[in-house]
Design a protein around this motif. Structure first.
Motif: not given
Length: 366
Positions: A263-269, A308-313, A316-322, A355-360
């Motif tokens: 379940a790799a977290v998708p990354r947003a630009r 975990a939810f916050t970390a996922g967001g 996904a926003a690209g701020h942290l390495e999954e 969390g990945a479904a809602r990039p933060l």
């Protein structure tokens, strides 16, 4: 680890003579290590490991890669388990009254922990998870894990492990029994669980101590009493095939490590802001870590899920390495609740995915 420092060396026959009552804990620690069981200290008079050093308290890091055990500091409980004679002698010389814990996973042990706590009896559907107990079965007098363990054995037409005189059994100060078994093959591993879990349990009031857990060594003395060996067997027998089947049926087999990574977290630009991301995440991790000082009522699941939810967001926003954040979450959770590793990993896995479904993006969610 230097093999020359091990108490047990290749080709040697492990000793069977368990040190008797009153023998210094250092002798017990050496005996356990001589049987191939990594040991770690327990705080004097208790059945729990001593507190971590200040650096380990202040930093979130993976206990498996912590440098303290290699440097001779017994941090992170069973993660510090060792058979190195130098460390054993150093630890128990510095604290001669420390108890002895055995890291079950590296020792290839599965210990069936049968409890006798005075608590309310749950619905019959929770007594033997996955087994329907018909209403015609008389449960009058059922009161503890001794009863549910005997019931499970009866259902499978097998001998009750609590009465298994062929293996090491240890009476606990609270009136329970630890039934020690060794894994006949290292290919299949089992995880620890609590007998109060509605999802993963062998039976009500029957805990499993295996991968991700530890057990108190026989003859260890605490303020509540002594862990007293029963019968004449002083070493674990091989895990019976029927119990191995039951452990597999109830979800205790350790799944391959690659499963959560699916379940790799998708990354947003967007602009990367790892420092700002950690300012948001670290207080949530601190809340999870503080649950380690409270045995119950700490809302651990809720706090770990929020982190975990916050970390996922943030990931996904690209701020942290999954991969780094998953490891950090896992290490923090396991340090706080080391006896429920599978539960911890599921919360982290689900929380990261949600969390990945809602990039933060730190300036509002997309």
């Amino acid at each position: 680890m230097n093999e020359d420092n091990h108490v047990r060396r290749s080709g040697e026959t492990p000793p069977s003579g368990l040190p008797g009552p009153g023998v210094p804990p250092i002798a017990l620690a050496r005996w356990c290590a001589g049987n191939g069981w990594p040991v770690h200290p327990l705080a004097p008079g208790t059945k729990t490991p001593p507190a971590n050093c200040r650096d380990c308290k202040d930093q979130h890091h993976n206990p498996r890669t912590c440098p303290c055990p290699r440097a001779g500091r017994p941090c992170h409980g069973f993660h510090a388990g060792t058979m190195d004679r130098k460390h054993i002698d150093s630890w128990w010389t510095a604290s001669p009254n420390s108890g002895v814990g055995v890291a079950c996973g590296p020792a290839n042990l599965v210990v069936i922990d049968i409890d006798a706590h005075s608590t309310a009896i749950p619905a019959r559907s929770r007594l033997l998870p996955g087994i329907e107990i018909h209403d015609s079965v008389d449960l009058h007098g059922l009161a503890s894990g001794f009863d549910t363990m005997a019931l499970l054995a009866a259902y499978r037409q097998q001998a009750d492990p609590a009465q298994d005189a062929t293996t090491l059994r240890v009476r606990t100060p609270s009136g329970g029994v630890h039934v020690w078994y060794r894994l006949p093959t290292p290919e299949v591993r089992y995880r620890s669980s609590a007998g109060s879990s509605p999802k993963v349990a062998l039976a009500w009031q029957v805990d499993v101590r295996a991968e991700g857990g530890y057990i108190v060594a026989p003859t260890t003395r605490t303020r509540q009493g002594t862990y007293e060996p029963l019968g004449t067997a002083r070493l674990p027998a091989p895990l019976p095939a029927w119990l191995a089947h039951e452990l597999a049926r109830t979800g205790h087999v350790v799944a391959p490590q690659q499963a959560p990574a699916a379940a790799a977290v998708p990354r947003a630009r967007g602009p990367l802001r790892p420092v700002a991301a950690h300012r948001i995440l670290d207080p949530l991790l601190d809340e999870v870590a503080r649950c380690g000082t409270v045995t119950e009522g700490a809302a651990f699941t809720e706090k770990l899920n929020r982190a975990a939810f916050t970390a996922g967001g943030l990931t996904a926003a690209g701020h942290l390495e999954e991969s780094d954040i998953r490891e950090l979450l896992t290490a923090t959770a396991h340090a706080a609740r080391p006896q429920q590793t599978s539960h911890n990993e599921k919360i982290i896995h689900d929380g990261l995915a949600a969390g990945a479904a809602r990039p933060l993006h730190l300036k509002g969610r997309s």
